[in-house]
Design a protein around this motif. Structure first.
Motif, short mmCIF file in Angstrom:
data_model
loop_
_atom_site.label_atom_id
_atom_site.label_comp_id
_atom_site.label_asym_id
_atom_site.label_seq_id
_atom_site.Cartn_x
_atom_site.Cartn_y
_atom_site.Cartn_z
N PRO A 123 0.79 -1.24 0.00
CA PRO A 123 0.00 0.00 0.00
C PRO A 123 0.83 1.29 0.00
O PRO A 123 0.42 2.28 -0.60
N SER A 124 1.99 1.26 0.61
CA SER A 124 2.80 2.48 0.66
C SER A 124 3.41 2.84 -0.70
O SER A 124 3.99 3.92 -0.85
N ASP A 125 3.26 1.97 -1.70
CA ASP A 125 3.80 2.25 -3.04
C ASP A 125 2.96 3.25 -3.83
O ASP A 125 3.40 3.72 -4.88
N GLY A 126 1.74 3.56 -3.38
CA GLY A 126 0.93 4.52 -4.11
C GLY A 126 -0.50 4.56 -3.62
O GLY A 126 -0.91 3.72 -2.82
N PRO A 127 -1.27 5.52 -4.14
CA PRO A 127 -2.64 5.73 -3.66
C PRO A 127 -3.67 4.71 -4.13
O PRO A 127 -4.74 4.58 -3.54
N ASP A 128 -3.38 3.99 -5.21
CA ASP A 128 -4.33 3.00 -5.74
C ASP A 128 -3.54 1.88 -6.42
O ASP A 128 -2.34 2.02 -6.65
N PRO A 129 -4.19 0.76 -6.73
CA PRO A 129 -3.46 -0.39 -7.30
C PRO A 129 -2.68 -0.07 -8.58
O PRO A 129 -1.57 -0.55 -8.76
N LYS A 130 -3.26 0.73 -9.46
CA LYS A 130 -2.55 1.05 -10.71
C LYS A 130 -1.30 1.87 -10.44
O LYS A 130 -0.23 1.60 -11.00
N ALA A 131 -1.41 2.86 -9.57
CA ALA A 131 -0.24 3.70 -9.22
C ALA A 131 0.82 2.87 -8.51
O ALA A 131 2.02 3.05 -8.74
N ARG A 132 0.38 1.95 -7.66
CA ARG A 132 1.33 1.11 -6.93
C ARG A 132 2.12 0.22 -7.89
O ARG A 132 3.35 0.13 -7.78
N SER A 133 1.43 -0.45 -8.80
CA SER A 133 2.18 -1.34 -9.71
C SER A 133 3.11 -0.54 -10.61
O SER A 133 4.22 -0.99 -10.91
#
Length: 138
Positions: free
Chosen positions: A89-99
């Protein structure tokens, strides 16, 4: 779609139709020894429209058919399985942003500058999961 080996990283957008996708996969088979593909095990979600779910399933079936027709063995990990330990979760605000954030960090030589490159990011991370999970001792 993505191909990862010890010395090669390739990623392509959906080329537009199954025939073009098959041509691309055949080209990769000529150039590289493909021992395993990963296709994300997906399911419809509440709130998705009927047409959207139909296209989603049609696309999944298309990829299964292409892999089978080209005799490429494949695995079907769930999103939770391939993302575990890779995307947090700390990689971004939503799943697309995180990946996208994780793929940009892990594959800096790959051009993932567009927001819509989240599909390429997922393909790269799914391929990495399959490579790591199915290597000897993995």
């Amino acid at each position: 779609m993505a191909l990862i080996s010890d010395d090669v990283v390739l990623v392509e957008d959906w080329p537009g139709d199954p025939v073009a996708a098959a041509d691309l996969l055949r080209g990769w088979l000529v150039e590289y020894r493909i021992t395993l593909a990963a296709l994300e095990r997906v399911a419809s979600r509440p709130g998705q429209g009927v047409a959207s779910v139909f296209r989603f399933g049609e696309n999944f079936g298309c990829w299964q058919g292409l892999l089978a027709a080209l005799s490429i063995p494949h695995t079907l990990p769930t999103p939770q399985c391939w993302q575990k330990g890779l995307v947090v979760p700390s990689d971004g605000p939503d799943p697309k942003a995180r990946s996208l954030a994780v793929a940009r960090r892990m594959f800096p030589s790959v051009d993932l500058h567009r927001k819509k490159d989240h599909g390429k990011a997922d393909a790269l991370l799914l391929a990495l999961h399959a490579k790591n999970a199915h290597k000897p001792g993995g």
